[in-house]
Design a protein around this motif. Structure first.
Motif, PDB file in Angstrom:
ATOM      1  N   GLY A  31       0.781  -1.230   0.000  1.00 19.28           N
ATOM      2  CA  GLY A  31       0.000   0.000   0.000  1.00 19.28           C
ATOM      3  C   GLY A  31       0.806   1.270   0.000  1.00 19.28           C
ATOM      4  O   GLY A  31       0.280   2.332   0.329  1.00 19.28           O
ATOM      5  N   THR A  32       2.071   1.211  -0.384  1.00 14.95           N
ATOM      6  CA  THR A  32       2.909   2.409  -0.392  1.00 14.95           C
ATOM      7  C   THR A  32       3.113   2.908  -1.818  1.00 14.95           C
ATOM      8  O   THR A  32       3.081   2.142  -2.780  1.00 14.95           O
ATOM      9  CB  THR A  32       4.287   2.135   0.239  1.00 14.95           C
ATOM     10  N   HIS A  33       3.323   4.226  -1.937  1.00 16.98           N
ATOM     11  CA  HIS A  33       3.554   4.868  -3.227  1.00 16.98           C
ATOM     12  C   HIS A  33       4.906   5.593  -3.192  1.00 16.98           C
ATOM     13  O   HIS A  33       5.346   6.069  -2.147  1.00 16.98           O
ATOM     14  CB  HIS A  33       2.447   5.882  -3.541  1.00 16.98           C
ATOM     15  N   HIS A  34       5.519   5.677  -4.348  1.00 19.03           N
ATOM     16  CA  HIS A  34       6.803   6.370  -4.445  1.00 19.03           C
ATOM     17  C   HIS A  34       6.600   7.872  -4.294  1.00 19.03           C
ATOM     18  O   HIS A  34       5.696   8.451  -4.914  1.00 19.03           O
ATOM     19  CB  HIS A  34       7.457   6.061  -5.791  1.00 19.03           C
ATOM     20  N   LEU A  35       7.422   8.523  -3.485  1.00 21.09           N
ATOM     21  CA  LEU A  35       7.346   9.981  -3.350  1.00 21.09           C
ATOM     22  C   LEU A  35       7.994  10.641  -4.557  1.00 21.09           C
ATOM     23  O   LEU A  35       9.092  10.253  -4.967  1.00 21.09           O
ATOM     24  CB  LEU A  35       8.057  10.449  -2.085  1.00 21.09           C
ATOM     25  N   PRO A  36       7.349  11.636  -5.161  1.00 22.10           N
ATOM     26  CA  PRO A  36       7.956  12.345  -6.293  1.00 22.10           C
ATOM     27  C   PRO A  36       9.285  12.988  -5.890  1.00 22.10           C
ATOM     28  O   PRO A  36       9.466  13.408  -4.737  1.00 22.10           O
ATOM     29  CB  PRO A  36       6.910  13.400  -6.657  1.00 22.10           C
ATOM     30  N   MET A  62      10.509  14.894  -2.395  1.00 20.33           N
ATOM     31  CA  MET A  62      11.657  14.453  -1.608  1.00 20.33           C
ATOM     32  C   MET A  62      12.669  15.578  -1.431  1.00 20.33           C
ATOM     33  O   MET A  62      13.265  15.744  -0.368  1.00 20.33           O
ATOM     34  CB  MET A  62      12.330  13.262  -2.294  1.00 20.33           C
ATOM     35  N   ASP A  63      12.836  16.376  -2.494  1.00 25.91           N
ATOM     36  CA  ASP A  63      13.840  17.440  -2.461  1.00 25.91           C
ATOM     37  C   ASP A  63      13.469  18.543  -1.487  1.00 25.91           C
ATOM     38  O   ASP A  63      14.323  19.343  -1.085  1.00 25.91           O
ATOM     39  CB  ASP A  63      14.014  18.018  -3.866  1.00 25.91           C
ATOM     40  N   ARG A  64      12.216  18.621  -1.096  1.00 26.33           N
ATOM     41  CA  ARG A  64      11.788  19.675  -0.179  1.00 26.33           C
ATOM     42  C   ARG A  64      12.048  19.313   1.286  1.00 26.33           C
ATOM     43  O   ARG A  64      11.907  20.171   2.153  1.00 26.33           O
ATOM     44  CB  ARG A  64      10.303  19.979  -0.390  1.00 26.33           C
ATOM     45  N   PHE A  65      12.393  18.082   1.555  1.00 26.50           N
ATOM     46  CA  PHE A  65      12.744  17.703   2.923  1.00 26.50           C
ATOM     47  C   PHE A  65      14.215  18.027   3.168  1.00 26.50           C
ATOM     48  O   PHE A  65      15.087  17.601   2.412  1.00 26.50           O
ATOM     49  CB  PHE A  65      12.500  16.206   3.150  1.00 26.50           C
ATOM     50  N   MET A  66      14.489  18.775   4.228  1.00 26.10           N
ATOM     51  CA  MET A  66      15.870  19.093   4.543  1.00 26.10           C
ATOM     52  C   MET A  66      16.660  17.843   4.874  1.00 26.10           C
ATOM     53  O   MET A  66      17.802  17.676   4.431  1.00 26.10           O
ATOM     54  CB  MET A  66      15.946  20.073   5.725  1.00 26.10           C
ATOM     55  N   MET A  67      16.062  16.948   5.676  1.00 29.18           N
ATOM     56  CA  MET A  67      16.759  15.728   6.090  1.00 29.18           C
ATOM     57  C   MET A  67      15.843  14.525   5.981  1.00 29.18           C
ATOM     58  O   MET A  67      14.628  14.621   6.190  1.00 29.18           O
ATOM     59  CB  MET A  67      17.241  15.831   7.545  1.00 29.18           C
ATOM     60  N   ARG A  68      16.449  13.405   5.640  1.00 29.43           N
ATOM     61  CA  ARG A  68      15.779  12.105   5.758  1.00 29.43           C
ATOM     62  C   ARG A  68      16.528  11.301   6.810  1.00 29.43           C
ATOM     63  O   ARG A  68      17.742  11.093   6.689  1.00 29.43           O
ATOM     64  CB  ARG A  68      15.781  11.346   4.425  1.00 29.43           C
ATOM     65  N   LEU A  69      15.798  10.869   7.829  1.00 32.48           N
ATOM     66  CA  LEU A  69      16.414  10.186   8.961  1.00 32.48           C
ATOM     67  C   LEU A  69      15.786   8.815   9.158  1.00 32.48           C
ATOM     68  O   LEU A  69      14.642   8.576   8.755  1.00 32.48           O
ATOM     69  CB  LEU A  69      16.256  11.019  10.241  1.00 32.48           C
ATOM     70  N   SER A  70      16.534   7.945   9.795  1.00 31.98           N
ATOM     71  CA  SER A  70      16.052   6.605  10.088  1.00 31.98           C
ATOM     72  C   SER A  70      16.427   6.258  11.525  1.00 31.98           C
ATOM     73  O   SER A  70      17.545   6.550  11.974  1.00 31.98           O
ATOM     74  CB  SER A  70      16.657   5.589   9.114  1.00 31.98           C
ATOM     75  N   LEU A  71      15.497   5.657  12.240  1.00 31.61           N
ATOM     76  CA  LEU A  71      15.751   5.292  13.630  1.00 31.61           C
ATOM     77  C   LEU A  71      16.366   3.900  13.758  1.00 31.61           C
ATOM     78  O   LEU A  71      17.346   3.697  14.461  1.00 31.61           O
ATOM     79  CB  LEU A  71      14.448   5.364  14.435  1.00 31.61           C
ATOM     80  N   GLY A 112      19.062  21.570  -2.617  1.00 28.63           N
ATOM     81  CA  GLY A 112      19.777  20.702  -1.692  1.00 28.63           C
ATOM     82  C   GLY A 112      21.034  21.353  -1.139  1.00 28.63           C
ATOM     83  O   GLY A 112      21.367  21.180   0.036  1.00 28.63           O
ATOM     84  N   THR A 113      21.741  22.105  -1.984  1.00 23.33           N
ATOM     85  CA  THR A 113      22.929  22.826  -1.507  1.00 23.33           C
ATOM     86  C   THR A 113      22.545  23.867  -0.469  1.00 23.33           C
ATOM     87  O   THR A 113      23.245  24.058   0.530  1.00 23.33           O
ATOM     88  CB  THR A 113      23.648  23.501  -2.680  1.00 23.33           C
ATOM     89  N   LEU A 114      21.431  24.553  -0.713  1.00 26.20           N
ATOM     90  CA  LEU A 114      20.946  25.535   0.267  1.00 26.20           C
ATOM     91  C   LEU A 114      20.573  24.861   1.575  1.00 26.20           C
ATOM     92  O   LEU A 114      20.876  25.375   2.663  1.00 26.20           O
ATOM     93  CB  LEU A 114      19.750  26.284  -0.314  1.00 26.20           C
ATOM     94  N   LEU A 160      21.833  15.040   2.084  1.00 29.26           N
ATOM     95  CA  LEU A 160      22.072  14.807   0.663  1.00 29.26           C
ATOM     96  C   LEU A 160      21.671  13.432   0.138  1.00 29.26           C
ATOM     97  O   LEU A 160      21.372  13.299  -1.054  1.00 29.26           O
ATOM     98  CB  LEU A 160      23.562  15.041   0.347  1.00 29.26           C
ATOM     99  N   LEU A 161      21.672  12.411   0.970  1.00 24.38           N
ATOM    100  CA  LEU A 161      21.470  11.055   0.456  1.00 24.38           C
ATOM    101  C   LEU A 161      20.163  10.888  -0.301  1.00 24.38           C
ATOM    102  O   LEU A 161      20.117  10.245  -1.359  1.00 24.38           O
ATOM    103  CB  LEU A 161      21.546  10.038   1.597  1.00 24.38           C
ATOM    104  N   HIS A 162      19.062  11.439   0.229  1.00 23.19           N
ATOM    105  CA  HIS A 162      17.775  11.226  -0.423  1.00 23.19           C
ATOM    106  C   HIS A 162      17.602  12.069  -1.682  1.00 23.19           C
ATOM    107  O   HIS A 162      16.592  11.952  -2.375  1.00 23.19           O
ATOM    108  CB  HIS A 162      16.629  11.522   0.558  1.00 23.19           C
ATOM    109  N   ARG A 163      18.590  12.898  -1.985  1.00 20.33           N
ATOM    110  CA  ARG A 163      18.538  13.713  -3.204  1.00 20.33           C
ATOM    111  C   ARG A 163      19.334  13.082  -4.345  1.00 20.33           C
ATOM    112  O   ARG A 163      19.376  13.632  -5.447  1.00 20.33           O
ATOM    113  CB  ARG A 163      19.076  15.114  -2.919  1.00 20.33           C
ATOM    114  N   ILE A 164      19.988  11.978  -4.084  1.00 21.49           N
ATOM    115  CA  ILE A 164      20.822  11.310  -5.089  1.00 21.49           C
ATOM    116  C   ILE A 164      20.054  10.110  -5.652  1.00 21.49           C
ATOM    117  O   ILE A 164      19.597   9.248  -4.903  1.00 21.49           O
ATOM    118  CB  ILE A 164      22.160  10.854  -4.469  1.00 21.49           C
TER     119      ILE A 164
END
Length: 417
Positions: A166-171, A175-184, A258-260, A291-295
């Motif tokens: 039931g999951t969809h890919h994020l455009p 994704m680029d609008r998130f400053m950080m992607r983190l995982s616990l 992403g650089t900003l 940066l990882l989620h922007r690559i």
């Protein structure tokens, strides 16, 4: 010799010494054993960046998001994404008002300072796209009318791995609008056992109290954006972004947005470290989360064993780290203090000889704190600053902390104004 310190340095010192440790301590009572993730999430929040928490169910993504929202006060709303959620369900819509015989705007859950979007990738693309304007411009447009959202405005979203049902890919644009992607990730045995002992009738989340109000949060963001960035470091970050775009394994590299985001996160990292200037280690400390989620890798490179993390590590190794040792013989930290004080944003200057003398007496990383006693004495009405600097520093720090804490556990109490 005395060093006249700018108010920004005093504020930065007090925040790093009193408020930031308190924020980490309170979040640590909610999420145990994940200090690095908590620290990065706090940095992104203070900088006003959106946060994406990606992990398997049940590891505390929603708890962390709620904890962050409680600590910054202000309005908080939660959206539970499902496949049938429509854009108007989150942005708001025009509804008929019988009493007036016309339409009126009914606010959606985006009208809050902190919005928790739970299981974001369970929503269809149409609904996800409704977040783009809000995340980038802090506003929503309904029936041709653009309405601003409360400021500061931060989206904290959670998502499950794409392999889950039931999951969809994020455009990519989202994704680029998130400053950080983190995982616990799963906690260690000791941390999980400690988590069990902390569960009571109230729960750790309800014991959290706001450390500041939205107006003070907004001022913190302004302080962070005034943190000095040397031109050599801006070139260093641009070089990192450019290398991700040219890397043989990459199909889509880091965008200028992403650089900003990397710059803002590095400034925030310097701020919580008690500095009014950025050093290369600030950039390296936040680079992976930013940066990882922007690559996006090429399919053949992924098949060959390449990962986003390996590509970024390769880029960071190849990027030449700026050296400031040759700048008038001063280490980077001291040179940057002089640059900040000479900048138009500051209202006072530091004598170069005094800075050099302070650097010889203390480490470069602690050049700001080395002047703490003198600045505290200058900030008070003590006339005999040279002989009583140490005593005045201790007394002044205590009185400042006490004066800024209110009965409601709001730390700043107007101090940042």
């Amino acid at each position: 010799m005395s060093i006249v310190r700018d108010k920004n340095e005093v504020w930065t010192d007090l925040f790093a010494e009193h408020i930031w440790p308190k924020l980490l301590e309170q979040l640590g009572t909610v999420i145990t054993g994940k200090d690095d993730t908590i620290r990065l999430a706090g940095i992104a929040l203070l900088a006003g960046g959106h946060i994406l928490l990606e992990d398997v169910p049940g590891v505390g993504k929603t708890m962390l998001a709620k904890g962050l929202a409680r600590l910054v006060g202000g309005g908080f709303r939660r959206v539970q994404m499902t496949p049938d959620v429509m854009p108007a369900d989150i942005t708001g819509s025009m509804i008929w008002e019988p009493s007036t015989g016309g339409f009126r705007y009914s606010e959606g859950p985006l009208h809050a300072n902190v919005v928790l979007v739970d299981e974001l990738n369970r929503a269809p693309a149409r609904t996800q796209s409704a977040l783009l304007e809000a995340m980038e411009e802090g506003a929503v447009t309904i029936d041709g009318v653009t309405r601003p959202l409360p400021q500061p405005f931060v989206v904290i979203a959670t998502q499950n791995p794409l392999s889950f049902a039931g999951t969809h890919h994020l455009p990519e644009a989202e994704m680029d609008r998130f400053m950080m992607r983190l995982s616990l990730g799963y906690p260690a045995i000791e941390a999980e056992a400690e988590m069990l002992l902390r569960q009571d009738d109230a729960g750790p989340l309800r014991r959290l109290r706001p450390l500041f109000v939205p107006e003070e949060w907004q001022l913190i963001r302004r302080r962070i954006r005034s943190i000095h960035l040397d031109p050599a470091l801006s070139r260093y970050m641009a070089d990192i972004a450019q290398q991700t775009r040219q890397h043989r394994a990459v199909a889509l590299g880091v965008s200028p947005r992403g650089t900003l985001a990397l710059m803002r996160a590095a400034q925030a990292h310097a701020f919580v470290s008690g500095r009014v200037f950025v050093i290369p280690n600030d950039i390296k400390a936040v680079a992976e989360a930013v940066l990882l989620h922007r690559i996006m890798l090429r399919p053949d490179a992924r098949v060959g064993g390449a990962t986003e993390a390996s590509v970024l590590a390769d880029v960071l190794r190849q990027s030449a780290v700026p050296s400031f040792a040759g700048r008038e013989g001063l280490p980077y930290s001291v040179a940057s203090v002089a640059a900040v004080q000479a900048d138009a944003r500051t209202s006072s200057a530091i004598n170069a000889a005094d800075v050099t003398s302070a650097a010889n007496a203390t480490s470069a990383a602690n050049a700001t704190s080395a002047a703490n006693a003198t600045s505290a004495a200058n900030a008070t009405s003590a006339a005999n600053a040279t002989s009583a600097a140490n005593a005045a520093s201790a007394a002044n720090a205590t009185s400042a902390a006490n004066a800024t804490m209110t009965k409601k556990n709001i730390w700043f109490g107007g101090f940042f104004r």
